[in-house]
Design an enzyme around this catalytic site. Structure first.
Site, PDB file in Angstrom:
ATOM      1  N   SER A  10       0.919  -1.255  -0.139  1.00  0.00           N
ATOM      2  CA  SER A  10      -0.042   0.051  -0.028  1.00  0.00           C
ATOM      3  C   SER A  10       0.979   1.264   0.094  1.00  0.00           C
ATOM      4  O   SER A  10       0.317   2.354  -0.573  1.00  0.00           O
ATOM      5  CB  SER A  10      -0.871   0.205   1.045  1.00  0.00           C
TER       6      SER A  10
ATOM      7  N   LYS B 286       0.721   4.856   6.890  1.00  0.00           N
ATOM      8  CA  LYS B 286       0.126   5.553   5.595  1.00  0.00           C
ATOM      9  C   LYS B 286       1.021   6.945   5.875  1.00  0.00           C
ATOM     10  O   LYS B 286       1.553   6.991   6.370  1.00  0.00           O
ATOM     11  CB  LYS B 286      -1.303   5.741   5.736  1.00  0.00           C
TER      12      LYS B 286
END
Length: 265
Positions: free
Chosen positions: A59, A121
C-alpha cells in the site's frame, strides 16, 4: 603422609576449589543477567526511542516495499498508551511531550476497532481540511495537488501479479514531494469525497493509490484520531525485498542493498 599434606590440614588452610556444578551455576546466573539487561534496553529503546516495524503489503509502494524493515520515531508525536507494547489500558491516551503530525509524514498508527492492528500511511489531511478525489486527482481544500509523471513501470508484485503503473512526483501544499503509483484514474477510490477531517483527527492515504485501503474508506480505516498515532517512520534499516520484482533497485547477488538505510520521505 605428612601433616601438611593431609586433607584436614588443607581444609583448615583454605576453602576447596569450586566444583563444576558451582561454575555452571555462576555462568547461568551471568547469562540470565545479560539477557535481562539486553531485554530492558530493548524495551526502553522501543518505547521511548525508535520501534522496529516491517512492511507486509504494497500500500505504500514505491516509498516502502514489501519486506522493508523500518525504524519509527516514538518521540516525534510524544508518548501515550499506544507507545507501549500491548496498549496497556491503565496508561491514559493523553500524550506526554505531544507534538502534532505534519502533512506528508509517513506515520504508523494503531486502530483499536481492528484489534489494535498497526498500519502505515502518509498524512494527507490535517484537522479541518477538506479532502476529495476527482478523476484520480487529489484535492486539498479545493486546490488540486500537483503531480509530475516520472515514468511508466511494469513489475511483478509481491504476490506474483503483473502490474503496470504510472509513477508520479506529487507535491503537497506544504512543499513535501513524494512518489506515488497510479494504476488508473478511475479506480475504486478515485472519485470519492469530499471529506472534512474532524478536529483531532488525520486523513491518511497510501502512496500506492489504487492499492491501498485508507481514510478514503470510512467504513474501514476512516479518520484516524490523534491519540492513535504511534510515531513517524524515519529510516529503512534493512530489507527482505524480492529482487525479482523487476524494479530498478540495487540488488547485487539478490540482496536489496538499495533498500538499506534509506531515509523515508
Amino acid at each position: 603422609m605428612t601433616a601438611e599434606n593431609s586433607p584436614e590440614k588443607s581444609a583448615k588452610n583454605g576453602a576447596a576449589a569450586p566444583g563444576k556444578a558451582d561454575t555452571k551455576k555462576n555462568e547461568t546466573v551471568a547469562l540470565v543477567k545479560d539477557v535481562l539487561v539486553i531485554f530492558s534496553f530493548y524495551v526502553v529503546f522501543s518505547i521511548f526511542g525508535w520501534a522496529s516495524f516491517h512492511i507486509p503489503s504494497g500500500s505504500m509502494e514505491p516509498t516502502l516495499e514489501v519486506g522493508d524493515r523500518i525504524f519509527v520515531s516514538k518521540l516525534s508525536y510524544g508518548y501515550n498508551r499506544y507507545s507501549f507494547f500491548f496498549d496497556p489500558s491503565f496508561i491514559p491516551e493523553d500524550r506526554l511531550f505531544a507534538d502534532a503530525p505534519e502533512r506528508g509524514d509517513v506515520a504508523v498508527f494503531t486502530l483499536p476497532k481492528r484489534g489494535y492492528e498497526d498500519f502505515i500511511k502518509r498524512v494527507i489531511g490535517l484537522p479541518g481540511d477538506r479532502i476529495q478525489m476527482r478523476g484520480g486527482r487529489l484535492y486539498i481544500n479545493d486546490q488540486i495537488v500537483e503531480r509530475t509523471l516520472v515514468r511508466e513501470l511494469n513489475y511483478t508484485s509481491y504476490n506474483g501479479a503483473q502490474r503496470r503503473v504510472k509513477e508520479y512526483d506529487e507535491t503537497l501544499p506544504n512543499g513535501v514531494v513524494h512518489r506515488i503509483y497510479e494504476s488508473t484514474d478511475s479506480g475504486l477510490y478515485d472519485n470519492v469525497g469530499p471529506y472534512v477531517v474532524p478536529p483531532g483527527h488525520y486523513f491518511m492515504m497510501g502512496d500506492n493509490r489504487d492499492g491501498s485501503s485508507d481514510s478514503r474508506n470510512l467504513n474501514d480505516i476512516g479518520y484516524v484520531p490523534a491519540a492513535f498515532m504511534v510515531g513517524r517512520a524515519d529510516i529503512t534499516t534493512f530489507s527482505l525485498y524480492d529482487c525479482d520484482q523487476g524494479k530498478d533497485i540495487f540488488c547485487p547477488i539478490g540482496v536489496p542493498l538499495g533498500r538499506f538505510f534509506n531515509s523515508i520521505d
